[in-house]
Motif scaffolding. Structure first.
Motif, PDB file in Angstrom:
ATOM      1  N   GLY A  56     -46.867  31.031  35.211  1.00  0.00           N
ATOM      2  CA  GLY A  56     -46.789  30.693  33.796  1.00  0.00           C
ATOM      3  C   GLY A  56     -45.648  31.379  33.079  1.00  0.00           C
ATOM      4  N   ILE A  57     -45.224  32.540  33.578  1.00  0.00           N
ATOM      5  CA  ILE A  57     -44.090  33.233  32.970  1.00  0.00           C
ATOM      6  C   ILE A  57     -42.824  32.393  33.110  1.00  0.00           C
ATOM      7  N   LEU A  58     -42.671  31.778  34.272  1.00  0.00           N
ATOM      8  CA  LEU A  58     -41.455  31.038  34.594  1.00  0.00           C
ATOM      9  C   LEU A  58     -41.481  29.608  34.082  1.00  0.00           C
ATOM     10  N   THR A  59     -42.664  29.020  33.974  1.00  0.00           N
ATOM     11  CA  THR A  59     -42.756  27.584  33.687  1.00  0.00           C
ATOM     12  C   THR A  59     -43.287  27.245  32.308  1.00  0.00           C
ATOM     13  N   ALA A  60     -43.818  28.215  31.561  1.00  0.00           N
ATOM     14  CA  ALA A  60     -44.464  27.899  30.284  1.00  0.00           C
ATOM     15  C   ALA A  60     -43.512  27.218  29.311  1.00  0.00           C
ATOM     16  N   VAL A 339     -45.356  27.433  21.071  1.00  0.00           N
ATOM     17  CA  VAL A 339     -46.671  27.928  21.473  1.00  0.00           C
ATOM     18  C   VAL A 339     -46.662  28.302  22.958  1.00  0.00           C
ATOM     19  N   LEU A 340     -45.985  27.515  23.784  1.00  0.00           N
ATOM     20  CA  LEU A 340     -45.907  27.853  25.210  1.00  0.00           C
ATOM     21  C   LEU A 340     -45.039  29.087  25.455  1.00  0.00           C
ATOM     22  N   THR A 341     -44.086  29.369  24.552  1.00  0.00           N
ATOM     23  CA  THR A 341     -43.343  30.633  24.645  1.00  0.00           C
ATOM     24  C   THR A 341     -44.282  31.804  24.407  1.00  0.00           C
TER      25      THR A 341
END
Length: 397
Positions: A56-60, A339-341
């Motif tokens: 999730g860190i890389l793809t969010a 929000v995903l950031t």
């Protein structure tokens, strides 16, 4: 959209949120047994929890862009499928490396679940009062699942630790339901992800919310370390070491954290108005600190439950306010990305928290680990508002 359809859409988004919240608590009570079955020590078993959050860190941010451009429904359906298939496949894992790989693959689906559901609820309810109420309701359901899940998985684990992975099969009906998702339609954003990021940054600079978002990520991240690290990883190891508590009992104790969070998500927050209620968020950090100190001093499992309930109440304050203000940080065109950031920051803490907690438990002892995390929470409570104010003066003048 009529009232009945809006209610169905909200129920669907709540279901998606609740699915992703099973990521950590489904395995929490079984961690000691998993470590034994896989032949690893408690100092490294935390990676079973941390690995699922790493992708999730890389793809969010990319997932947020894809949702803004191609629509939330497609992204949610794909993410639910990945989460379900690779999560349930953990039941078949026969080695620690294999399980870590499956958890990493499962983690590819997590950014499009919790993060997008929050952004889409914000789109479903544009009125700030309604948005706050329904965001609180969504979090309350999430915390309820997190409260029930450790107790449920603890009982399931008594028949074999790997059986808990079958809980993720709940994603099958939710994925089919997600095909009916109507909110989150494509917004016609720039074709380039980098252009979209730059445009979102400019939008937030005009709104003077960029520094606020960084503050929200930092404070929420600490809360997630307390939840995923202290509560869901260190507590089961502590209960096993200090009191010899079985997996079923460990699940019940861990559930107290979410019970405290439910109280603040449903009760106190409806009276809080205005953007980033920083004093209330600071109070949440202090509650987490006090709760961890109670766990540190605990001499019986019920006292651990009390400390977790206090820490959970603080976590509920912090997270509900943070998700509300993350939604309001940018215009609707960039909401998925922003929000995903914020979610990416949460994922960093979910990756760091469990391994850090299990490592500290193995190195300095299960009890001392809570004292260390409590000290970090106290430092954050004292410093985060002055640091945020200094940064705003530096950036905005």
């Amino acid at each position: 959209m009529n009232r009945r359809t809006r209610k169905e859409q909200f129920a669907l988004l709540v279901s998606v949120s609740c699915l992703t919240t099973t990521t950590l608590p489904a395995l929490s009570p079984a961690l000691p047994e998993l470590a034994e079955a896989l032949g690893v020590s408690i100092t490294v078993v935390g990676w079973v929890q941390g690995a699922v959050s790493f992708p999730g860190i890389l793809t969010a941010v990319l997932v947020g862009y894809l949702a803004d451009r191609f629509g939330g429904r497609r992204v949610v359906v794909v993410c639910v499928a990945a989460f379900t298939v690779f999560g349930a496949a953990g039941f078949l894992a026969d080695s620690f490396p294999m399980l870590i790989v499956l958890r990493l693959l499962q983690g590819l689906g997590t950014p499009g679940l919790m993060g997008l559901s929050i952004a889409l609820i914000g789109e479903l309810f544009e009125d700030e009062k309604d948005r706050m109420r329904f965001l609180g309701m969504n979090l309350a359901f999430v915390f309820m699942v997190q409260m029930i899940m450790p107790a449920l998985s603890g009982f399931i684990a008594t028949g074999g630790a790997f059986r808990t992975f079958l809980i993720y099969l709940a994603g099958i009906p939710i994925g089919l339901w997600a095909l009916r998702l109507k909110v989150g339609r494509p917004k016609g954003v720039a074709s380039s992800p980098l252009r979209h990021v730059r445009a979102a940054r400019e939008d937030m600079h005009r709104k003077r919310t960029g520094v606020d978002l960084l503050g929200l990520m930092a404070v929420t991240g600490l809360g997630v370390i307390v939840n995923a690290g202290a509560s869901m990883t260190a507590v089961p190891l502590f209960l096993d070491d200090a009191f010899g508590t079985g997996s079923a009992g460990r699940g019940l104790v861990v559930s107290a954290f979410q019970a405290g969070a439910i109280v603040t998500a449903l009760g106190v927050l409806r009276f809080i108005k205005g953007r980033i209620s920083s004093r209330v968020m600071t109070a949440g950090l202090w509650l987490m600190c006090i709760g961890l100190l109670v766990v540190y001093l605990a001499r019986f499992p019920a006292m651990v439950s009390l400390g977790l309930a206090l820490a959970g109440a603080g976590f509920g304050l912090v997270v509900t306010l943070a998700q509300r203000d993350a939604i309001a940080s940018a215009s609707i065109t960039y909401r998925g990305l922003v929000v995903l950031t914020w979610v990416a920051g949460v994922r960093v803490s979910q990756v760091i928290g469990p391994p850090m907690a299990s490592l500290m438990t193995g190195l300095i002892g299960p009890r001392s680990a809570f004292l260390m995390i409590a000290a970090i929470a106290a430092l954050a409570a004292v410093s985060w508002r002055p640091v945020r104010g200094w940064l705003k003066r530096m950036v905005y003048g």
